[in-house]
Design an enzyme around this catalytic site. Sequence first.
Site, PDB file in Angstrom:
ATOM      1  N   ARG A  17       0.815  -1.234   0.000  1.00 17.45           N
ATOM      2  CA  ARG A  17       0.000   0.000   0.000  1.00 17.45           C
ATOM      3  C   ARG A  17       0.844   1.279   0.000  1.00 17.45           C
ATOM      4  NH1 ARG A  17      -3.219  -2.994   3.640  1.00 17.45           N
ATOM      5  NH2 ARG A  17      -4.964  -3.920   2.515  1.00 17.45           N
ATOM      6  N   LYS A  64       3.597  11.784 -10.526  1.00 12.97           N
ATOM      7  CA  LYS A  64       2.728  10.948 -11.370  1.00 12.97           C
ATOM      8  C   LYS A  64       3.483   9.667 -11.669  1.00 12.97           C
ATOM      9  CE  LYS A  64      -0.332  13.837 -14.129  1.00 12.97           C
ATOM     10  NZ  LYS A  64      -0.667  14.206 -15.519  1.00 12.97           N
ATOM     11  N   LYS A 103       7.708  23.273 -13.355  1.00  8.34           N
ATOM     12  CA  LYS A 103       6.911  22.080 -13.018  1.00  8.34           C
ATOM     13  C   LYS A 103       6.557  22.092 -11.525  1.00  8.34           C
ATOM     14  CE  LYS A 103       5.600  17.588 -13.541  1.00  8.34           C
ATOM     15  NZ  LYS A 103       5.936  16.398 -14.266  1.00  8.34           N
ATOM     16  N   ARG A 159      -2.751  21.761 -13.478  1.00 12.43           N
ATOM     17  CA  ARG A 159      -1.738  20.752 -13.811  1.00 12.43           C
ATOM     18  C   ARG A 159      -2.036  20.102 -15.170  1.00 12.43           C
ATOM     19  NH1 ARG A 159       1.302  16.170 -10.092  1.00 12.43           N
ATOM     20  NH2 ARG A 159       2.598  15.440 -11.800  1.00 12.43           N
ATOM     21  N   HIS A 214       0.026  16.620 -25.619  1.00 11.90           N
ATOM     22  CA  HIS A 214       0.007  15.197 -25.258  1.00 11.90           C
ATOM     23  C   HIS A 214      -1.178  14.424 -25.827  1.00 11.90           C
ATOM     24  CE1 HIS A 214       3.292  16.294 -22.693  1.00 11.90           C
ATOM     25  NE2 HIS A 214       3.394  15.083 -22.186  1.00 11.90           N
ATOM     26  N   HIS A 223       0.378  11.277 -27.322  1.00 12.19           N
ATOM     27  CA  HIS A 223       0.146   9.923 -26.819  1.00 12.19           C
ATOM     28  C   HIS A 223      -0.448   9.043 -27.914  1.00 12.19           C
ATOM     29  CE1 HIS A 223      -0.045  10.937 -22.206  1.00 12.19           C
ATOM     30  NE2 HIS A 223       1.178  10.889 -22.670  1.00 12.19           N
ATOM     31  N   HIS A 268       8.640   9.845 -26.746  1.00  8.74           N
ATOM     32  CA  HIS A 268       7.587  10.615 -26.085  1.00  8.74           C
ATOM     33  C   HIS A 268       7.678  12.096 -26.493  1.00  8.74           C
ATOM     34  CE1 HIS A 268       4.662  11.576 -23.007  1.00  8.74           C
ATOM     35  NE2 HIS A 268       5.461  12.521 -22.551  1.00  8.74           N
TER      36      HIS A 268
HETATM   37  N1  LIG Z   1       5.440  10.934 -14.685  1.00  6.43           N
HETATM   38  C1  LIG Z   1       5.480  12.035 -15.386  1.00  6.43           C
HETATM   39  O1  LIG Z   1       5.150  13.141 -14.904  1.00  6.43           O
HETATM   40  C2  LIG Z   1       5.965  11.982 -16.807  1.00  6.43           C
HETATM   41  C3  LIG Z   1       6.206  13.172 -17.509  1.00  6.43           C
HETATM   42  C4  LIG Z   1       6.702  13.089 -18.805  1.00  6.43           C
HETATM   43  C5  LIG Z   1       6.956  11.841 -19.371  1.00  6.43           C
HETATM   44  N2  LIG Z   1       6.703  10.711 -18.675  1.00  6.43           N
HETATM   45  C6  LIG Z   1       6.976   9.382 -19.232  1.00  6.43           C
HETATM   46  O2  LIG Z   1       8.380   9.267 -19.436  1.00  6.43           O
HETATM   47  C7  LIG Z   1       8.606   8.262 -20.427  1.00  6.43           C
HETATM   48  C8  LIG Z   1       9.713   8.691 -21.356  1.00  6.43           C
HETATM   49  O3  LIG Z   1      10.883   8.921 -20.594  1.00  6.43           O
HETATM   50  P1  LIG Z   1      12.330   8.862 -21.257  1.00  6.43           P
HETATM   51  O4  LIG Z   1      12.321   9.623 -22.533  1.00  6.43           O
HETATM   52  O5  LIG Z   1      13.294   9.237 -20.212  1.00  6.43           O
HETATM   53  O6  LIG Z   1      12.422   7.349 -21.712  1.00  6.43           O
HETATM   54  P2  LIG Z   1      13.259   6.082 -21.202  1.00  6.43           P
HETATM   55  O7  LIG Z   1      13.222   5.963 -19.744  1.00  6.43           O
HETATM   56  O8  LIG Z   1      12.735   4.935 -21.994  1.00  6.43           O
HETATM   57  O9  LIG Z   1      14.736   6.410 -21.670  1.00  6.43           O
HETATM   58  C9  LIG Z   1      14.988   6.492 -23.044  1.00  6.43           C
HETATM   59  C10 LIG Z   1      16.155   5.591 -23.463  1.00  6.43           C
HETATM   60  O10 LIG Z   1      17.359   6.168 -22.993  1.00  6.43           O
HETATM   61  C11 LIG Z   1      18.121   5.203 -22.294  1.00  6.43           C
HETATM   62  N3  LIG Z   1      18.857   5.930 -21.273  1.00  6.43           N
HETATM   63  C12 LIG Z   1      18.380   6.428 -20.099  1.00  6.43           C
HETATM   64  N4  LIG Z   1      19.325   7.149 -19.484  1.00  6.43           N
HETATM   65  C13 LIG Z   1      20.429   7.091 -20.262  1.00  6.43           C
HETATM   66  C14 LIG Z   1      21.723   7.652 -20.176  1.00  6.43           C
HETATM   67  N5  LIG Z   1      22.071   8.468 -19.184  1.00  6.43           N
HETATM   68  N6  LIG Z   1      22.609   7.374 -21.159  1.00  6.43           N
HETATM   69  C15 LIG Z   1      22.263   6.600 -22.207  1.00  6.43           C
HETATM   70  N7  LIG Z   1      21.043   6.063 -22.358  1.00  6.43           N
HETATM   71  C16 LIG Z   1      20.130   6.318 -21.407  1.00  6.43           C
HETATM   72  C17 LIG Z   1      17.126   4.214 -21.766  1.00  6.43           C
HETATM   73  O11 LIG Z   1      17.731   2.962 -21.554  1.00  6.43           O
HETATM   74  C18 LIG Z   1      16.102   4.182 -22.901  1.00  6.43           C
HETATM   75  O12 LIG Z   1      16.534   3.304 -23.914  1.00  6.43           O
HETATM   76  C19 LIG Z   1       7.289   8.040 -21.126  1.00  6.43           C
HETATM   77  O13 LIG Z   1       6.774   6.785 -20.763  1.00  6.43           O
HETATM   78  C20 LIG Z   1       6.405   9.157 -20.611  1.00  6.43           C
HETATM   79  O14 LIG Z   1       5.046   8.767 -20.557  1.00  6.43           O
HETATM   80  C21 LIG Z   1       6.234  10.762 -17.389  1.00  6.43           C
END
Ligand SMILES: NC(=O)c1ccc[n+]([C@@H]2O[C@H](COP(=O)([O-])OP(=O)(O)OC[C@H]3O[C@@H](n4cnc5c(N)ncnc54)[C@H](O)[C@@H]3O)[C@@H](O)[C@H]2O)c1
Length: 364
Positions: free
Chosen positions: A121, A142, A226, A240, A247, A251, A264
Site C-alpha cells: 500500500r 505521477k 513544473k 496541472r 500530449h 500519446h 515521447h
Molecule cells: N510521470 C510524469 O510526470 C511523466 C512526464 C513526462 C513523461 N513521462 C513518461 O516518461 C517516459 C519517457 O521517458 P524517457 O524519454 O526518459 O524514456 P526512457 O526511460 O525509456 O529512456 C529512453 C532511453 O534512454 C536510455 N537511457 C536512459 N538514461 C540514459 C543515459 N544516461 N545514457 C544513455 N542512455 C540512457 C534508456 O535505456 C532508454 O533506452 C514516457 O513513458 C512518458 O510517458 C512521465
Amino acid sequence: MEKLLVETPGSTYPVFIGEGIRNNCAELLQPLLSKKSKALIITDSHVNTLYGEDLETNLNSMLPTTLFTIPEGEQSKSIEAYENGLTACIEANLDRKSVIIALGGGVVGDIAGFIAATYMRGISFVQVPTTLLAQDSSVGGKTGINHRLGKNLIGAFHQPEAVVYDTLTLATLSDKEWRSGFAEMIKHAYIKDPEFLSWLKDNVTCMEDMKKNGLLQFLKRSIAIKADIVKEDEKEAGIRAYLNFGHTLGHALEKVSGYGHITHGEGVAAGMIFAMRLSNHLELAHWDIDIEKRWLENLGYPVHAASMQSPEALISAMKTDKKTTAGKLTFVLAEKPGFPFLQTVDESDVLFLLKAEKKERDFL
Ligand SMILES: NC(=O)c1ccc[n+]([C@@H]2O[C@H](COP(=O)([O-])OP(=O)(O)OC[C@H]3O[C@@H](n4cnc5c(N)ncnc54)[C@H](O)[C@@H]3O)[C@@H](O)[C@H]2O)c1
C-alpha cells in the site's frame, strides 16, 4: 550543486541537481536512508550497464541494497513488467520501511514509482533520473504504466522523497533522447514562461545548442516551472492539466506508431504544433504556425508525424486519453505562449485537421 524544493500539500522534498552527484547519493540522502531498512534499485537493462553497479556500491555503504532490471524502452511500462517488479520486491524482502530507488529515464521512474505506490500500500521512493526528459517526469509524483489499449491508463499519484539529478549522466544519451527530453522543456516554456520561450527560440536553434553550458540553468528553470504547477495543483484538478499541452495527439502518435517507434518528446512536439493549429482553426488563437513549426523542425522534431498515420486510428487512440470525458475529445490549447486552456473539441474538427495535414504532406 543546486537544490530546489518541491512543495505539495502532502510533502516537501529536495531536488538535487549537479555534476557527478550520483556518486554522493548515500551522503546526500543520509537523513532519509538512515531511517530505512533496505533499498531496491529499479533500473533498465541499458542504464544498468552504465550506472547500476556504481549506484549499488554507493548505496550499499549506507544500507543493504539490491538491484532489479527491466528491459529498456517504453514496452516495459507494462502490466507484466509491473508484476515482475513486485515479485522482485517480495523476493528482496522489502518491508514498509524499505525504499525503492528509480535509476533511469521516465519509463523507469514511472514504473518504479508505481511499484512503490502500490507495494504494501505504498513505500518510499527516490528518483535518480538519467535522461533529459526526466527533468519533467521525476518531479510531481505521477507514476504509472500503460495498458495495451492506451498510455498511462493505470497509475497513482505518489511523490518521491528526493530527486538526485546527476547531469553528467546526460553525456551518454543519444541525440534522439536529448531531443525527446528537450521537447518537455519547450512545453514548460510554452505553457508558463513566454520569456523563457523567447530565450530558447533565440539561443537554441540546433541540436548542439541544447547541450551547451546553459544546461544547468535550463534544467533549473524547467523543474521550477513544473514544481510551481505541482504546488498549486498536485492531483490535476485544474492547472496541472496544462502540462498535457501536446500530449493528446502525442500519446496517440506513440500508440498508433507502436510504442518505442516515436519517442515521447517527438510525439509531444508534433502534438504541440497540432494544438496550435487546432487553436487557430477554432478561432481561439492566431499562432504563426510556420514560425513555430520551422523552429521545431530545425531542432529535428518530426512535426509532420501525424500525416504518416491514419486519421481515424489517431482519433480512436485519442478516445482512450485520460482527458477524454464521456467520449468527448479534450485538448490543452493555447491562446498564445503562457495562456493555455482546456477545450472540448468536436471529433469532426480534429478529423478535418488531421486529413488536412495528410493532404499537405502529399502535396509536398
Ligand atoms: N510521470 C510524469 O510526470 C511523466 C512526464 C513526462 C513523461 N513521462 C513518461 O516518461 C517516459 C519517457 O521517458 P524517457 O524519454 O526518459 O524514456 P526512457 O526511460 O525509456 O529512456 C529512453 C532511453 O534512454 C536510455 N537511457 C536512459 N538514461 C540514459 C543515459 N544516461 N545514457 C544513455 N542512455 C540512457 C534508456 O535505456 C532508454 O533506452 C514516457 O513513458 C512518458 O510517458 C512521465
